[in-house]
Scaffold this motif. Sequence first.
Motif: not given
Length: 271
Positions: A178-180, A184-188, A193-194, A216-219
Amino acid sequence: DTRLKTLHEINGATADLASALYRCPEHTEAAEHIYSLLTSVSQIDVLIEIMSRAADMVKDIECKAKYWRMVAKLRSEDKNDVLGAINALKRMLKSQPSHVPTMLYLADLYKQNRQWEEAYKTLESAAKQKPTKKILADIYMEASRIAASHLNNLASASSNIELLIQLEPANVEALTMQCNIQLRLGNLDAAANAADRLLKNANSPQSKADALFCTAVIKFKKNAKKSAAKAFRDAIALAGPNRADLEDYRSMLGNEEPWEEYLNALMEFQK
């Protein structure tokens, strides 16, 4: 002469067993003897014909399903005829459309034949039959994989994996997927949350590192580069440099991050 006698004996035994099976199609012992006998001498076409006839005749649903699965296995594995195997299972489902084990076998054959849309739809139908929790979880996982990897349908992949997480909130593999998917969807926010749920339920250094790398990617995408760098280093310290190689680190943070920090994370992993 010995070979002819043996062949004659096999044909006689086959005829006797087939006759018994046709008289009483529920006679699974006769079916298994025929299966064993004819596969041992590679008379696959004869066996398919006998088992198909028995499957058509038998009334018991589980017995019918067993016979059609035998036919499907013979066609796909011995005859290399996946389409024939698919058609055999479709004949079973025509008489009992809600038979979950047959649907799952059919989905596997569709995957083998790279018919991804059909595989996904078959899994969807199987999920609607209210199977056991374990089977339902497996269905959601496989449907999500197919949607994400082969149908380019990330929304369906996400909805399936979330249904799985509702069944098994601590399922680390599902939370990682779900994180990945959300990244990919761009739903940060959904990805964060995941990642938080994954971090809480992580049961190994690798799964914790997966959560930290996602963080890290989200940040980084939110332009919080210092926080991104820390999460990245923490992931490296837990799971090592294979989690994300040097080039990933460089492309994410450029020259703003001191490389000494990265080396410290590597040394922490080596302890």
